[in-house]
Design a protein around this motif. Structure first.
Motif, PDB file in Angstrom:
ATOM      1  N   VAL A 168       0.958  -1.425  -0.145  1.00  0.00           N
ATOM      2  CA  VAL A 168       0.093  -0.254   0.113  1.00  0.00           C
ATOM      3  C   VAL A 168       0.806   1.307   0.051  1.00  0.00           C
ATOM      4  N   HIS A 169       1.914   1.295   0.956  1.00  0.00           N
ATOM      5  CA  HIS A 169       2.656   2.467   0.894  1.00  0.00           C
ATOM      6  C   HIS A 169       3.477   2.733  -0.372  1.00  0.00           C
ATOM      7  N   HIS A 170       3.666   1.615  -1.181  1.00  0.00           N
ATOM      8  CA  HIS A 170       4.483   1.922  -2.494  1.00  0.00           C
ATOM      9  C   HIS A 170       3.697   2.053  -3.744  1.00  0.00           C
ATOM     10  N   GLN A 171       2.359   2.452  -3.539  1.00  0.00           N
ATOM     11  CA  GLN A 171       1.509   2.738  -4.603  1.00  0.00           C
ATOM     12  C   GLN A 171       1.801   3.948  -5.298  1.00  0.00           C
ATOM     13  N   ASN A 172       2.682   4.828  -4.687  1.00  0.00           N
ATOM     14  CA  ASN A 172       3.046   6.131  -5.156  1.00  0.00           C
ATOM     15  C   ASN A 172       4.611   5.980  -5.563  1.00  0.00           C
ATOM     16  N   PRO A 173       5.131   5.772  -6.536  1.00  0.00           N
ATOM     17  CA  PRO A 173       6.512   5.715  -6.755  1.00  0.00           C
ATOM     18  C   PRO A 173       7.186   6.870  -6.533  1.00  0.00           C
ATOM     19  N   ALA A 174       6.652   7.999  -6.742  1.00  0.00           N
ATOM     20  CA  ALA A 174       7.340   9.379  -6.439  1.00  0.00           C
ATOM     21  C   ALA A 174       6.552   9.732  -5.175  1.00  0.00           C
ATOM     22  N   PRO A 175       7.160   9.828  -4.015  1.00  0.00           N
ATOM     23  CA  PRO A 175       6.559  10.133  -2.804  1.00  0.00           C
ATOM     24  C   PRO A 175       6.270  11.719  -2.672  1.00  0.00           C
ATOM     25  N   PHE A 176       5.236  12.001  -1.968  1.00  0.00           N
ATOM     26  CA  PHE A 176       4.720  13.249  -1.600  1.00  0.00           C
ATOM     27  C   PHE A 176       4.308  13.271  -0.168  1.00  0.00           C
ATOM     28  N   ALA A 177       4.186  14.638   0.289  1.00  0.00           N
ATOM     29  CA  ALA A 177       4.062  14.665   1.813  1.00  0.00           C
ATOM     30  C   ALA A 177       2.865  13.834   2.305  1.00  0.00           C
ATOM     31  N   LEU A 178       1.684  14.156   1.850  1.00  0.00           N
ATOM     32  CA  LEU A 178       0.750  13.410   2.499  1.00  0.00           C
ATOM     33  C   LEU A 178       0.619  11.740   2.016  1.00  0.00           C
ATOM     34  N   ALA A 179       1.347  11.304   0.974  1.00  0.00           N
ATOM     35  CA  ALA A 179       1.691   9.642   1.079  1.00  0.00           C
ATOM     36  C   ALA A 179       2.653   9.307   2.153  1.00  0.00           C
ATOM     37  N   THR A 180       2.800  10.077   3.233  1.00  0.00           N
ATOM     38  CA  THR A 180       3.817   9.637   4.289  1.00  0.00           C
ATOM     39  C   THR A 180       3.217   8.545   4.970  1.00  0.00           C
ATOM     40  N   GLN A 181       1.730   8.768   5.394  1.00  0.00           N
ATOM     41  CA  GLN A 181       1.109   7.949   6.320  1.00  0.00           C
ATOM     42  C   GLN A 181       0.160   7.021   5.402  1.00  0.00           C
ATOM     43  N   TYR A 182       0.216   7.034   4.194  1.00  0.00           N
ATOM     44  CA  TYR A 182      -0.631   6.087   3.310  1.00  0.00           C
ATOM     45  C   TYR A 182       0.038   4.587   3.272  1.00  0.00           C
ATOM     46  N   MET A 183      -0.435   3.802   4.417  1.00  0.00           N
ATOM     47  CA  MET A 183       0.006   2.663   4.840  1.00  0.00           C
ATOM     48  C   MET A 183      -1.157   1.837   5.205  1.00  0.00           C
ATOM     49  N   SER A 184      -0.892   0.519   5.376  1.00  0.00           N
ATOM     50  CA  SER A 184      -1.910  -0.297   5.728  1.00  0.00           C
ATOM     51  C   SER A 184      -1.946  -0.361   7.414  1.00  0.00           C
ATOM     52  N   LEU A 185      -3.032  -0.748   7.835  1.00  0.00           N
ATOM     53  CA  LEU A 185      -3.228  -0.546   9.369  1.00  0.00           C
ATOM     54  C   LEU A 185      -2.277  -1.292  10.110  1.00  0.00           C
ATOM     55  N   TRP A 186      -1.691  -2.498   9.555  1.00  0.00           N
ATOM     56  CA  TRP A 186      -0.902  -3.216  10.222  1.00  0.00           C
ATOM     57  C   TRP A 186       0.513  -2.363  10.295  1.00  0.00           C
ATOM     58  N   GLU A 187       0.855  -1.858   9.388  1.00  0.00           N
ATOM     59  CA  GLU A 187       1.980  -0.880   9.282  1.00  0.00           C
ATOM     60  C   GLU A 187       1.842   0.104  10.130  1.00  0.00           C
ATOM     61  N   LEU A 188       0.853   1.085  10.279  1.00  0.00           N
ATOM     62  CA  LEU A 188       0.630   2.075  11.094  1.00  0.00           C
ATOM     63  C   LEU A 188       0.613   1.539  12.630  1.00  0.00           C
ATOM     64  N   PHE A 189       0.258   0.341  12.887  1.00  0.00           N
ATOM     65  CA  PHE A 189       0.067  -0.106  14.323  1.00  0.00           C
ATOM     66  C   PHE A 189       1.666  -0.667  14.659  1.00  0.00           C
TER      67      PHE A 189
END
Length: 273
Positions: free
Chosen positions: A159-180
């Motif tokens: 999920v976190h790698h769906q944006n190959p060119a990162p941007f600020a709001l993609a920082t916490q674009y991650m699965s719930l498992w990764e967040l926890f």
């Protein structure tokens, strides 16, 4: 240690505590109830969005301001509204629906009283640095595993790698498992170090800022990695390479683990590793 040196150290520590005491007293008595179960989630969201907002504005302006594109790692890329909104929506959804109930449960099971004394300044700085180093090592191991084990990558980290060119709001674009997982590392470290609440707040602010900066896509002359000598801190270009190549630069902040284990994929100009 001589009694003279011991006395000087005590004076230095006392001065450091006196320096932070007014700030701590103001926080303890402010209208913002930092002991409230609502505070950690509100604090995390407001701090995160506050750090993201300047980069969102820069991304909006960059197509019309050529000078800004000089500092972009991908000069021709700006995230679209269709990319920004899902990232923002997922962050808010996960914090309100999942993080807040867990925070509330923790608060109900172990409510904590705020100490009247502020930490010593040197102690605060030491604990913040130790928290960063511990988190860096823990996340490095977690990150490598989730890239090397295909099932872990597909199920949790993709999920976190769906944006190959990162941007600020993609920082916490991650699965719930990764967040926890990342939240668990935070809690373990501050518990092991018995960190003062002011230290915890300082660490979280710094940790959120460094995460956002690493995903921002902007490499400014004042970016953090340019302020830390000898290439010890990777920074935005270092982490951006991870998103484009997937097989290098697994540590979130510092470079020593990638350098030791041969997974470092970016050599800053003028630094020989």
């Amino acid at each position: 240690m001589s009694s003279h040196n011991s006395s000087e150290l005590q004076v230095l520590c006392s001065s450091g505590q006196l320096l932070l005491q007014p700030l701590w007293d103001r926080l303890r008595t402010s209208k913002v109830p930092i002991q409230s179960p609502f505070f950690p989630v509100i604090f995390a969201i407001v701090t995160y969005l506050g750090f993201c907002l300047p980069f969102v504005v820069l991304d909006f302006l960059s197509p019309w301001v050529p000078a800004l594109r000089r500092f972009k790692i991908h000069p021709d890329f700006s995230p679209s509204v269709q990319q920004l909104l899902p990232c923002l929506g997922q962050t808010l959804y996960q914090h309100l629906v999942f993080v807040f109930p867990v925070t509330l449960l923790h608060w109900l099971c172990s409510p904590s009283l705020l100490p009247p004394e502020a930490p010593e300044l040197l102690q605060l700085l030491r604990d913040v640095l130790l928290c960063l180093l511990l988190f860096d090592g823990e996340f490095f191991v977690w990150h490598v595993l989730h890239h090397k084990v295909p099932w872990l990558y597909r199920a949790f980290h993709k999920v976190h790698h769906q944006n190959p060119a990162p941007f600020a709001l993609a920082t916490q674009y991650m699965s719930l498992w990764e967040l926890f997982s990342l939240g668990f590392f935070d809690m373990v470290n501050i518990t092991l170090l018995r960190s003062h609440p002011l230290t915890v707040l300082t660490f979280h602010v710094l940790n959120i800022w460094l995460s956002v900066e690493d995903h921002s896509g902007y490499d400014f002359p004042w970016s953090t990695h340019r302020l830390v000598p000898f290439g010890w801190y990777g920074g935005v270009a270092h982490h951006d390479l991870h998103h484009s190549q997937f097989n290098c630069n697994f540590a979130p902040y510092f470079t020593h683990w990638d350098r030791i284990l041969g997974t470092c994929g970016l050599h800053p100009p003028g630094v020989q590793w």
